[in-house]
Design a protein around this motif. Sequence first.
Motif, PDB file in Angstrom:
ATOM      1  N   UNK A 323       0.442  -1.434  -0.179  1.00 31.41           N
ATOM      2  CA  UNK A 323       0.255   0.250   0.147  1.00 31.41           C
ATOM      3  C   UNK A 323       0.871   1.237   0.177  1.00 31.41           C
ATOM      4  N   UNK A 324       2.006   0.808  -0.617  1.00 32.93           N
ATOM      5  CA  UNK A 324       3.424   2.451  -0.028  1.00 32.93           C
ATOM      6  C   UNK A 324       2.768   3.630   1.090  1.00 32.93           C
ATOM      7  N   UNK A 325       2.562   2.755   2.201  1.00 29.65           N
ATOM      8  CA  UNK A 325       2.094   3.525   3.537  1.00 29.65           C
ATOM      9  C   UNK A 325       1.137   3.738   3.033  1.00 29.65           C
ATOM     10  N   UNK A 326       0.043   3.881   2.307  1.00 31.65           N
ATOM     11  CA  UNK A 326      -1.358   4.631   2.270  1.00 31.65           C
ATOM     12  C   UNK A 326      -2.478   3.777   2.606  1.00 31.65           C
ATOM     13  N   UNK A 327      -2.419   3.200   4.508  1.00 28.17           N
ATOM     14  CA  UNK A 327      -2.976   2.384   4.279  1.00 28.17           C
ATOM     15  C   UNK A 327      -3.211   2.869   6.011  1.00 28.17           C
ATOM     16  N   UNK A 328      -3.562   1.981   7.076  1.00 29.51           N
ATOM     17  CA  UNK A 328      -4.016   1.625   8.619  1.00 29.51           C
ATOM     18  C   UNK A 328      -3.516   0.315   8.844  1.00 29.51           C
ATOM     19  N   UNK A 329      -2.681  -0.326   9.711  1.00 29.65           N
ATOM     20  CA  UNK A 329      -3.558  -1.736   9.504  1.00 29.65           C
ATOM     21  C   UNK A 329      -4.651  -1.974  10.450  1.00 29.65           C
ATOM     22  N   UNK A 330      -5.096  -2.602  10.538  1.00 23.02           N
ATOM     23  CA  UNK A 330      -6.342  -2.848  11.042  1.00 23.02           C
ATOM     24  C   UNK A 330      -6.548  -4.559  12.373  1.00 23.02           C
ATOM     25  N   UNK A 331      -8.039  -4.201  13.180  1.00 20.23           N
ATOM     26  CA  UNK A 331      -8.015  -5.101  14.500  1.00 20.23           C
ATOM     27  C   UNK A 331      -9.486  -4.812  14.533  1.00 20.23           C
ATOM     28  N   UNK A 332      -9.903  -4.224  14.285  1.00 23.99           N
ATOM     29  CA  UNK A 332     -11.713  -4.740  14.357  1.00 23.99           C
ATOM     30  C   UNK A 332     -12.149  -3.625  12.990  1.00 23.99           C
ATOM     31  N   UNK A 333     -13.361  -3.279  13.047  1.00 21.31           N
ATOM     32  CA  UNK A 333     -14.527  -3.084  11.598  1.00 21.31           C
ATOM     33  C   UNK A 333     -14.380  -1.530  11.459  1.00 21.31           C
ATOM     34  N   UNK A 334     -13.576  -0.149  12.921  1.00 23.72           N
ATOM     35  CA  UNK A 334     -13.907   1.249  12.093  1.00 23.72           C
ATOM     36  C   UNK A 334     -12.486   1.388  12.966  1.00 23.72           C
ATOM     37  N   UNK A 335     -11.648   2.618  11.774  1.00 23.81           N
ATOM     38  CA  UNK A 335     -10.753   3.132  12.221  1.00 23.81           C
ATOM     39  C   UNK A 335     -11.071   3.311  14.008  1.00 23.81           C
ATOM     40  N   UNK A 336      -9.856   4.362  14.611  1.00 24.98           N
ATOM     41  CA  UNK A 336     -10.172   5.361  15.354  1.00 24.98           C
ATOM     42  C   UNK A 336     -11.498   6.351  14.569  1.00 24.98           C
ATOM     43  N   UNK A 337     -12.101   7.021  15.647  1.00 23.93           N
ATOM     44  CA  UNK A 337     -12.676   7.980  15.829  1.00 23.93           C
ATOM     45  C   UNK A 337     -14.171   8.257  15.154  1.00 23.93           C
ATOM     46  N   UNK A 338     -14.414   7.014  15.167  1.00 23.88           N
ATOM     47  CA  UNK A 338     -16.002   6.131  14.805  1.00 23.88           C
ATOM     48  C   UNK A 338     -16.824   5.632  15.730  1.00 23.88           C
ATOM     49  N   UNK A 339     -18.342   5.498  16.092  1.00 20.32           N
ATOM     50  CA  UNK A 339     -18.878   5.737  16.787  1.00 20.32           C
ATOM     51  C   UNK A 339     -18.891   3.586  17.393  1.00 20.32           C
ATOM     52  N   UNK A 486     -23.148   2.435  23.086  1.00 17.35           N
ATOM     53  CA  UNK A 486     -21.125   1.981  22.260  1.00 17.35           C
ATOM     54  C   UNK A 486     -21.134   0.598  23.344  1.00 17.35           C
ATOM     55  N   UNK A 487     -20.839   1.324  24.460  1.00 15.40           N
ATOM     56  CA  UNK A 487     -20.286   0.346  25.461  1.00 15.40           C
ATOM     57  C   UNK A 487     -20.950  -1.445  24.546  1.00 15.40           C
ATOM     58  N   UNK A 488     -21.909  -1.283  24.333  1.00 17.21           N
ATOM     59  CA  UNK A 488     -22.448  -2.946  23.650  1.00 17.21           C
ATOM     60  C   UNK A 488     -22.254  -3.214  22.683  1.00 17.21           C
TER      61      UNK A 488
END
Length: 538
Positions: A323-339, A486-488
């Motif tokens: 990805x030439x550095x243009x991506x973020x490794x993922x461990x769940x469904x949404x990146x930081x900042x999403x509910x 959000x917790x659920x």
Amino acid sequence: MTMLHRLGAVAIAFGALTTPVLAEDITIGIAAEPSSMDPYFHNLGPNNSMIGHTFERLIEFDSNQQLMPGLATEWKPVSDTVWELKLRKGTKFHDGSDFTADDVLFSFERADQYTGGNSSFRTYTKGKTVTKVDDHTIRISTAAPYPLMPNDLTTVMIMSSDAKGTGEAAKNKGIEAKDFNDGTAAIGTGPYTFVEWKKGESIVFAKNEAYNGNLHQPFDKVTFKFIPAAPARVAALIAGDVDMIDNVPTVDIARLKKDSKLNLSQGVSNRVIYLHMDQFRDQSPFVTTVDGQPLDKNPLKDAKVRKALSLLINRKAIVDRVMEGVAIPAGQLLPDGFFGRSPNLTADPYDPKGAKSLLAEAGWGKGFGLTVHGPNDRYINDAKILEAVGQMFTANGIPTKVETMTKNVFFSRASKGGPDNTPEFSLILVGWGSGTGEASSPLKSLLATHDPKKGWGASNRGRHSSPEMDALLAEALSTVDDKRRGELLAEATDIGIGGDQGIIPLHYQVNTWATRKGLAYNARTDERTVAYDVIVEK
């Protein structure tokens, strides 16, 4: 020509913006051609982006997936289980007919019952009863409190109740089933009217002069050219054959940033690229012994094996090299900042030793063989990602073959290409962007137990199933308190991914658009490439 709307300047990653001026038309080169112009055929990004020029939703998203009025000007709960929406008055369909509550009722019924596509909108329609109060007021009721109603209403597009394909109105207009797919019946209320679709070449829209909504109309004519090959898209932009392109290839971003004749717009999307695994068959069609012989047992049904496969993937190497550095490794469904994200899940490390230990515990210490499948024209570097994953599996005792194909062929086979309309493949690469901008959408579509009657698991091609996760999700969907909901959702994610490894997240896409100087694009978290978010510079 005199234009009716001006766009305000917004910040983008590269290229300064000034006061917008007026423009006449635009040609946009895009990587993915839609599979249909029917708004309910396939809940797929390229379809939703394109069709959204012609059809509107009750509630729309801005570029950051914040709610804004669409065909509904107001919405509010009038009881614990009923929402009321006021509809935009004076709105007409492109054929001149009036938009009323009847069209909403028809659209939700058609979307709910539609069976012709590959990934339905039933996720967002099931459990909702739409009733007409008057011509410009509707109410939507649910069995339990449903605070995410406005988010769900950003997904289903509204079409005319005259366009049924049956009955006198349809007979008089000569509407046939194929007309919905090829665009002939693409009669909405949106900012642009459908002009023509030359398959494999282009789609053309014209400004809807009667439009009275909130989406911008900076152009009189919009032409989308389908250019699936990344080098060809870049060459077309540089040569001036197109004014804008999407899916700028990662390998070209640094070079194009330096070109003074171009503007680049970039942003993290809500799309996770991930792997689905066959969790429902005792014998999976593309799982074999190490030497390629048929296997009478499906190791992918074991969560330890699925976790081991996740640990065999070097996400950092994929991001850095593929990805030439243009991506973020993922461990769940949404990146930081999403509910609704889980605070407990991060991207799995590359851990071959840990993976082999898990395989041994599960009784698969000697490994097994795989054939993995995916598209080669849908996501950024999709075929290359799958090749990298296949190489990582093979290098660690899971000999893997890789087969890629065009997205239209792939999604059909991946959804219902097998016996009894079941998914055909054993392990696939796909992507999902949250249509509602929070975690319930991917949880409900990708990980909830497949149940067409309930509308859950509509894109659960691996058929993951966890009653415990389903119960948490159901509770979250009826929880009014935002914090608790959000917790659920986070707890459900912890089970579906952290415990079960129902899917294997790989990375979040970072998307890049490029325009000629004088234009810029308001990068969208939902990845849509739409004419109404193009900025015209002075």
